[in-house]
Design a protein around this motif. Structure first.
Motif, PDB file in Angstrom:
ATOM      1  N   ALA A  19       0.745  -1.204  -0.055  1.00 55.27           N
ATOM      2  CA  ALA A  19      -0.048   0.138   0.143  1.00 55.27           C
ATOM      3  C   ALA A  19       0.932   1.367   0.059  1.00 55.27           C
ATOM      4  CB  ALA A  19      -0.981   0.017   1.201  1.00 55.27           C
ATOM      5  N   LYS A  20       2.012   1.244   0.892  1.00 56.17           N
ATOM      6  CA  LYS A  20       2.886   2.368   0.756  1.00 56.17           C
ATOM      7  C   LYS A  20       3.532   2.409  -0.530  1.00 56.17           C
ATOM      8  CE  LYS A  20       4.086   2.427   5.653  1.00 56.17           C
ATOM      9  NZ  LYS A  20       5.454   1.958   6.828  1.00 56.17           N
ATOM     10  N   THR A  21       3.997   1.547  -0.953  1.00 56.78           N
ATOM     11  CA  THR A  21       4.614   1.676  -2.395  1.00 56.78           C
ATOM     12  C   THR A  21       3.686   2.452  -3.507  1.00 56.78           C
ATOM     13  OG1 THR A  21       6.110  -0.211  -1.873  1.00 56.78           O
ATOM     14  CG2 THR A  21       5.609   0.361  -4.405  1.00 56.78           C
ATOM     15  N   ALA A  22       2.455   1.806  -3.438  1.00 57.51           N
ATOM     16  CA  ALA A  22       1.404   2.374  -4.385  1.00 57.51           C
ATOM     17  C   ALA A  22       1.010   3.739  -4.090  1.00 57.51           C
ATOM     18  CB  ALA A  22       0.005   1.485  -4.121  1.00 57.51           C
ATOM     19  N   VAL A  68      -4.992   9.685  -7.877  1.00 60.68           N
ATOM     20  CA  VAL A  68      -3.830   9.282  -8.562  1.00 60.68           C
ATOM     21  C   VAL A  68      -3.590   7.781  -8.318  1.00 60.68           C
ATOM     22  CG1 VAL A  68      -1.261   9.512  -8.533  1.00 60.68           C
ATOM     23  CG2 VAL A  68      -2.635  11.633  -8.602  1.00 60.68           C
ATOM     24  N   THR A  69      -3.758   7.522  -7.112  1.00 60.97           N
ATOM     25  CA  THR A  69      -3.528   5.983  -6.743  1.00 60.97           C
ATOM     26  C   THR A  69      -4.366   4.952  -7.373  1.00 60.97           C
ATOM     27  OG1 THR A  69      -2.534   6.862  -4.306  1.00 60.97           O
ATOM     28  CG2 THR A  69      -3.547   4.369  -4.750  1.00 60.97           C
ATOM     29  N   GLU A  70      -5.673   5.450  -7.401  1.00 57.29           N
ATOM     30  CA  GLU A  70      -6.693   4.478  -8.003  1.00 57.29           C
ATOM     31  C   GLU A  70      -6.110   4.649  -9.707  1.00 57.29           C
ATOM     32  OE1 GLU A  70     -11.256   4.349  -9.059  1.00 57.29           O
ATOM     33  OE2 GLU A  70     -10.665   6.302  -7.642  1.00 57.29           O
ATOM     34  N   GLN A  71      -5.669   5.649 -10.299  1.00 54.78           N
ATOM     35  CA  GLN A  71      -5.288   5.605 -11.677  1.00 54.78           C
ATOM     36  C   GLN A  71      -4.006   4.503 -11.859  1.00 54.78           C
ATOM     37  OE1 GLN A  71      -6.845   7.109 -14.350  1.00 54.78           O
ATOM     38  NE2 GLN A  71      -5.600   5.628 -15.528  1.00 54.78           N
ATOM     39  N   VAL A  72      -3.219   4.671 -11.020  1.00 55.57           N
ATOM     40  CA  VAL A  72      -1.974   4.065 -11.121  1.00 55.57           C
ATOM     41  C   VAL A  72      -2.481   2.611 -11.071  1.00 55.57           C
ATOM     42  CG1 VAL A  72       0.154   3.016  -9.888  1.00 55.57           C
ATOM     43  CG2 VAL A  72      -0.437   5.477 -10.374  1.00 55.57           C
ATOM     44  N   ALA A  73      -3.418   2.218 -10.060  1.00 60.65           N
ATOM     45  CA  ALA A  73      -3.766   0.787  -9.853  1.00 60.65           C
ATOM     46  C   ALA A  73      -4.427   0.297 -10.991  1.00 60.65           C
ATOM     47  CB  ALA A  73      -4.749   0.417  -8.588  1.00 60.65           C
ATOM     48  N   ALA A  74      -5.335   1.281 -11.527  1.00 60.22           N
ATOM     49  CA  ALA A  74      -6.022   0.860 -12.866  1.00 60.22           C
ATOM     50  C   ALA A  74      -5.072   0.402 -14.014  1.00 60.22           C
ATOM     51  CB  ALA A  74      -6.985   1.948 -13.204  1.00 60.22           C
ATOM     52  N   ASP A  75      -3.991   1.399 -14.175  1.00 59.70           N
ATOM     53  CA  ASP A  75      -3.015   1.206 -15.340  1.00 59.70           C
ATOM     54  C   ASP A  75      -2.315  -0.284 -14.825  1.00 59.70           C
ATOM     55  OD1 ASP A  75      -4.138   3.548 -16.146  1.00 59.70           O
ATOM     56  OD2 ASP A  75      -2.183   4.565 -15.464  1.00 59.70           O
ATOM     57  N   LEU A  76      -2.048  -0.613 -13.746  1.00 56.16           N
ATOM     58  CA  LEU A  76      -1.208  -1.729 -13.567  1.00 56.16           C
ATOM     59  C   LEU A  76      -2.248  -2.768 -13.778  1.00 56.16           C
ATOM     60  CD1 LEU A  76       0.427  -0.687 -10.198  1.00 56.16           C
ATOM     61  CD2 LEU A  76       1.556  -1.269 -12.405  1.00 56.16           C
ATOM     62  N   GLN A  77      -3.525  -2.816 -13.217  1.00 54.09           N
ATOM     63  CA  GLN A  77      -4.406  -3.901 -13.662  1.00 54.09           C
ATOM     64  C   GLN A  77      -4.834  -4.222 -15.309  1.00 54.09           C
ATOM     65  OE1 GLN A  77      -8.414  -3.216 -12.087  1.00 54.09           O
ATOM     66  NE2 GLN A  77      -9.011  -5.305 -12.526  1.00 54.09           N
ATOM     67  N   GLN A  78      -4.671  -2.884 -15.923  1.00 52.74           N
ATOM     68  CA  GLN A  78      -4.796  -3.292 -17.339  1.00 52.74           C
ATOM     69  C   GLN A  78      -3.683  -4.040 -18.049  1.00 52.74           C
ATOM     70  OE1 GLN A  78      -5.392   0.635 -19.387  1.00 52.74           O
ATOM     71  NE2 GLN A  78      -5.877  -0.438 -21.340  1.00 52.74           N
ATOM     72  N   GLN A  79      -2.455  -3.404 -17.641  1.00 47.81           N
ATOM     73  CA  GLN A  79      -1.097  -4.088 -18.093  1.00 47.81           C
ATOM     74  C   GLN A  79      -1.210  -5.597 -17.700  1.00 47.81           C
ATOM     75  OE1 GLN A  79       1.378  -2.507 -20.017  1.00 47.81           O
ATOM     76  NE2 GLN A  79       2.051  -4.716 -20.030  1.00 47.81           N
ATOM     77  N   ALA A  80      -1.716  -5.859 -16.556  1.00 47.95           N
ATOM     78  CA  ALA A  80      -1.463  -7.240 -16.170  1.00 47.95           C
ATOM     79  C   ALA A  80      -2.600  -8.007 -17.099  1.00 47.95           C
ATOM     80  CB  ALA A  80      -2.003  -7.384 -14.663  1.00 47.95           C
ATOM     81  N   GLN A  81      -3.766  -7.237 -17.353  1.00 47.40           N
ATOM     82  CA  GLN A  81      -4.917  -8.023 -18.287  1.00 47.40           C
ATOM     83  C   GLN A  81      -4.189  -8.412 -19.605  1.00 47.40           C
ATOM     84  OE1 GLN A  81      -8.231  -5.413 -18.045  1.00 47.40           O
ATOM     85  NE2 GLN A  81      -8.835  -6.673 -16.029  1.00 47.40           N
ATOM     86  N   GLN A  82      -3.501  -7.340 -19.858  1.00 48.02           N
ATOM     87  CA  GLN A  82      -2.799  -7.590 -21.368  1.00 48.02           C
ATOM     88  C   GLN A  82      -1.746  -8.505 -21.309  1.00 48.02           C
ATOM     89  OE1 GLN A  82      -1.321  -3.564 -22.033  1.00 48.02           O
ATOM     90  NE2 GLN A  82      -3.325  -2.748 -22.679  1.00 48.02           N
ATOM     91  N   ASP A  83      -0.935  -8.591 -20.315  1.00 47.23           N
ATOM     92  CA  ASP A  83      -0.002  -9.682 -20.148  1.00 47.23           C
ATOM     93  C   ASP A  83      -0.774 -11.105 -20.091  1.00 47.23           C
ATOM     94  OD1 ASP A  83       1.852  -7.565 -19.989  1.00 47.23           O
ATOM     95  OD2 ASP A  83       2.287  -7.631 -17.990  1.00 47.23           O
ATOM     96  N   THR A  84      -1.818 -11.076 -19.424  1.00 44.93           N
ATOM     97  CA  THR A  84      -2.190 -12.397 -19.335  1.00 44.93           C
ATOM     98  C   THR A  84      -3.017 -12.718 -20.737  1.00 44.93           C
ATOM     99  OG1 THR A  84      -3.023 -12.003 -16.981  1.00 44.93           O
ATOM    100  CG2 THR A  84      -4.292 -13.579 -18.235  1.00 44.93           C
ATOM    101  N   ALA A  85      -3.639 -11.812 -21.246  1.00 44.57           N
ATOM    102  CA  ALA A  85      -3.975 -11.997 -22.678  1.00 44.57           C
ATOM    103  C   ALA A  85      -2.892 -12.515 -23.563  1.00 44.57           C
ATOM    104  CB  ALA A  85      -4.938 -10.916 -23.205  1.00 44.57           C
ATOM    105  N   ALA A  86      -1.865 -11.811 -23.645  1.00 47.69           N
ATOM    106  CA  ALA A  86      -0.732 -12.283 -24.585  1.00 47.69           C
ATOM    107  C   ALA A  86      -0.164 -13.667 -24.295  1.00 47.69           C
ATOM    108  CB  ALA A  86       0.524 -11.235 -24.313  1.00 47.69           C
ATOM    109  N   GLN A  87      -0.103 -13.914 -22.823  1.00 44.78           N
ATOM    110  CA  GLN A  87       0.079 -15.265 -22.492  1.00 44.78           C
ATOM    111  C   GLN A  87      -0.761 -16.368 -22.817  1.00 44.78           C
ATOM    112  OE1 GLN A  87       0.546 -15.206 -18.160  1.00 44.78           O
ATOM    113  NE2 GLN A  87       2.615 -14.050 -18.175  1.00 44.78           N
TER     114      GLN A  87
END
Length: 273
Positions: A19-22, A68-87
């Motif tokens: 949480a601190k990192t985010a 800002v925190t929510e936006q970063v989390a959303a970006d990270l989630q979208q990136q994770a979804q894209q990585d999962t889709a690529a896999q």
């Protein structure tokens, strides 16, 4: 006991490392964004001089930090979804490739099996043809031996030659008007058998049925000409070969065959020799 032990602690609960990192990433991003906006605004407002006393670090509200925190989390989630889709796409492509290879191998095996079965059938057909040829050769040998034996029983000379001649052509085809050497009609075979011993007979059944001395069917001898119909107008002829058997070119279905007299009882017979 310490005199402060009864005083409750006023420390806030510690936040987790993630949480601190985010939060730090969000705050940093917000600060940088704000500075960038402030810098752009300062450049636009050239009339206002900038010095150390006028530069102030932006202060972010709790709501801004949360956004800002929510936006970063959303970006990270979208990136994770894209990585999962690529896999998933890579796994699907790998699976499709494996299935294509498997199908190609299965097709190759099926083709090889079909080719082997076709070859086995061809080999079996060839073996069957060879067996039939061998059987025909053996049958011919048996027929020849039987003809030799029959010739011995009827004696040597013209009669034995006539019997041997017609028996040697058992299995030949029946062809209307045929006179040899491997296809005959009934009178063509009889004429050729007698010609083989130097006796000329009429060409057709009617003439052959009166070419010699009429004999009864109870007094037949090998070499006698059998006829069906009446003498002078017979429609079929054959050669009596002894043992109650005759040989003749019967019809297109059977060709030249040996049959017992009761297979098709003749009307009469003539003796030429």
């Amino acid at each position: 006991m310490s005199h402060t032990a009864h005083i409750p602690s006023h420390r806030k609960p510690r936040r987790s490392s993630a949480a601190k990192t985010a939060l730090r990433a969000g705050v940093a991003g917000g600060v940088l964004s704000t500075i960038a906006v402030a810098g752009a605004a300062g450049s636009a407002n050239a009339a206002e001089p900038v010095n150390e006393s006028t530069i102030q670090m932006p202060t972010l509200s709790a709501a801004q930090v949360a956004d800002v925190t929510e936006q970063v989390a959303a970006d990270l989630q979208q990136q994770a979804q894209q990585d999962t889709a690529a896999q998933d796409a890579a796994k699907a492509a790998k699976k499709a490739h494996a299935e294509a290879v498997h199908k190609a191998e299965a097709k190759k095996k099926a083709e090889a099996k079909a080719k082997a079965e076709a070859k086995a059938k061809a080999d079996a057909a060839e073996a069957a043809r060879a067996s039939r040829s061998s059987s025909r050769t053996a049958l011919h040998a048996v027929t020849t031996a039987a003809s030799t034996s029959s010739s011995s029983s009827v004696g040597s000379g013209s009669v034995a030659s006539i019997v041997s001649f017609v028996k040697s052509h058992i299995g030949d085809a029946y062809v209307m008007g045929g006179t040899g050497s491997s296809s005959w009609d009934c009178s063509g075979l009889v004429q050729a058998a007698y010609k083989n011993v130097g006796v000329d007979l009429p060409r057709v059944s009617q003439g052959q049925s009166t070419a010699g001395t009429q004999v009864s069917l109870s007094n037949l001898q090998p070499g006698d000409i059998l006829y069906w119909g009446s003498a002078g107008s017979a429609y079929h002829v054959a050669i009596y070969v002894g043992g109650g058997q005759f040989v003749g070119a019967q019809n297109p279905s059977t060709g030249v065959v040996e049959r017992p007299l009761d297979y098709d009882q003749p009307t009469g017979a003539v003796r030429v020799l």
